[in-house]
Design an enzyme around this catalytic site. Structure first.
Site, PDB file in Angstrom:
ATOM      1  N   ASP A 105      40.251  13.507 -42.115  1.00 34.92           N
ATOM      2  CA  ASP A 105      40.788  14.854 -41.897  1.00 34.92           C
ATOM      3  C   ASP A 105      42.246  14.828 -41.450  1.00 34.92           C
ATOM      4  O   ASP A 105      42.804  13.780 -41.164  1.00 34.92           O
ATOM      5  CB  ASP A 105      39.933  15.616 -40.865  1.00 34.92           C
ATOM      6  CG  ASP A 105      39.481  14.740 -39.703  1.00 34.92           C
ATOM      7  OD1 ASP A 105      40.184  13.753 -39.394  1.00 34.92           O
ATOM      8  OD2 ASP A 105      38.432  15.018 -39.109  1.00 34.92           O
ATOM      9  N   ASP A 125      29.026  18.144 -29.945  1.00 32.65           N
ATOM     10  CA  ASP A 125      28.150  19.113 -30.611  1.00 32.65           C
ATOM     11  C   ASP A 125      27.609  18.575 -31.936  1.00 32.65           C
ATOM     12  O   ASP A 125      27.053  19.312 -32.745  1.00 32.65           O
ATOM     13  CB  ASP A 125      28.876  20.448 -30.830  1.00 32.65           C
ATOM     14  CG  ASP A 125      30.111  20.327 -31.708  1.00 32.65           C
ATOM     15  OD1 ASP A 125      30.414  19.201 -32.167  1.00 32.65           O
ATOM     16  OD2 ASP A 125      30.786  21.356 -31.927  1.00 32.65           O
ATOM     17  N   HIS A 182      29.212  17.298 -34.545  1.00 25.72           N
ATOM     18  CA  HIS A 182      29.949  17.490 -35.799  1.00 25.72           C
ATOM     19  C   HIS A 182      30.613  16.184 -36.218  1.00 25.72           C
ATOM     20  O   HIS A 182      30.975  15.353 -35.384  1.00 25.72           O
ATOM     21  CB  HIS A 182      30.981  18.606 -35.675  1.00 25.72           C
ATOM     22  CG  HIS A 182      32.205  18.246 -34.879  1.00 25.72           C
ATOM     23  ND1 HIS A 182      32.346  18.555 -33.552  1.00 25.72           N
ATOM     24  CD2 HIS A 182      33.346  17.601 -35.239  1.00 25.72           C
ATOM     25  CE1 HIS A 182      33.516  18.131 -33.115  1.00 25.72           C
ATOM     26  NE2 HIS A 182      34.145  17.537 -34.124  1.00 25.72           N
ATOM     27  N   GLU A 214      32.022  21.422 -38.421  1.00 28.77           N
ATOM     28  CA  GLU A 214      31.493  21.917 -37.161  1.00 28.77           C
ATOM     29  C   GLU A 214      30.135  22.580 -37.356  1.00 28.77           C
ATOM     30  O   GLU A 214      29.683  22.779 -38.500  1.00 28.77           O
ATOM     31  CB  GLU A 214      32.506  22.871 -36.537  1.00 28.77           C
ATOM     32  CG  GLU A 214      33.797  22.138 -36.169  1.00 28.77           C
ATOM     33  CD  GLU A 214      34.845  23.024 -35.537  1.00 28.77           C
ATOM     34  OE1 GLU A 214      35.063  24.146 -36.049  1.00 28.77           O
ATOM     35  OE2 GLU A 214      35.434  22.604 -34.524  1.00 28.77           O
TER      36      GLU A 214
END
Length: 271
Positions: free
Chosen positions: A72, A141, A143, A148
């Site tokens: 990314d 979380d 991801h 996400e």
């Protein structure tokens, strides 16, 4: 699916680097036959990168015939900004090894046409013959990359608007000034990573413990995108002891009982 449990973060880093080294050497890369490697940013893989640099400097590993694709990059953040993922990768890894600059691929968050940039990235991966080994880290979380909670589990490389929680968490890298934090990023999709021949996910620290539990002990759930890799035929979840705090005792005992077998995966490769 394998769960490899090491005692400490440093041991995770060494195990990961040895695994990457063995995979590259066993592939016998050369001109016209490049080993393709997917790479993450963030604090978790730093120890692995340091160890891989050690291997290179000791003459035990070359990246001359390795092609990399990063996960990314932020949108509208200058390439030379100290917090860009381009800067991160060159400062912490690429400039210390013998990789050809043209073989180190990172999404361009300043491209004139961001959707075209994402489409071209997918094409480049395909033209390279796909990715042999994709390495990733995860957030608390669950991801992976910037996929996400709620992201499609068949998603491809795309523009992603970042959740407010992510923006706030990233503020510490930008002097705690929210106005300077990028609100969008380009990211490979869950489906992009799933296409790799193998996936290795690094999970360290007690703050990732619940995410590891969700990743391997419950069902596949798009609210915990890392859980998708339960369904990949060749996934290694590589963690330290702290990250196992939310796992069932039976789960930990089972996988620790396999460590002798798992450690054979990182034995010195035949040159």
């Amino acid at each position: 699916m394998r769960l490899v449990i090491n005692d400490t973060y440093d041991e995770v880093s060494v195990w990961a680097a040895k695994y990457v080294r063995r995979k590259i050497i066993e592939f016998h890369p050369g001109p016209g036959k490049l080993f393709t490697l997917g790479l993450p940013t963030g604090s978790t893989p730093l120890g692995m990168y340091r160890k891989l640099i050690e291997f290179y400097k000791a003459g035990k590993l070359s990246f001359k015939y390795v092609k990399t694709f990063n996960m990314d990059e932020y949108v509208e953040l200058a390439r030379d900004h100290p917090e860009s993922y381009h800067s991160f990768m060159w400062d912490n890894f690429f400039k210390h090894i013998d990789i050809e600059p043209s073989n180190a691929h990172i999404l361009d968050g300043n491209a004139a046409d961001l959707e075209k940039e994402c489409d071209n990235y997918e094409k480049m991966i395909k033209e390279a013959g796909g990715i042999r080994l994709f390495i990733g880290g995860i957030g608390p979380d669950g991801h992976i990359a910037f996929n996400e909670p709620g992201s499609s589990l068949v998603s491809r490389t795309r523009v992603k608007t970042l959740a407010q929680e992510t923006i706030q968490a990233n503020a510490r890298f930008f002097g705690n000034d929210l106005s300077k934090v990028p609100t969008q990023a380009l990211t490979v999709g869950v489906g992009t990573v799933m296409d790799a021949d193998e996936v290795m996910i690094l999970i360290t620290g007690a703050h990732k413990a619940f995410a590891l539990h969700k990743a391997i002990e419950e069902g596949v759930n798009h609210m915990w995108t890392v859980s998708a890799f339960q369904q990949h035929p060749r996934t290694i979840f590589l963690c330290d002891e702290d990250a196992t705090m939310e796992l069932r005792v039976r789960t930990v005992k089972y996988f620790k009982g396999l460590m002798q077998l798992h450690n054979k995966l990182v034995e010195e490769p035949a040159e």
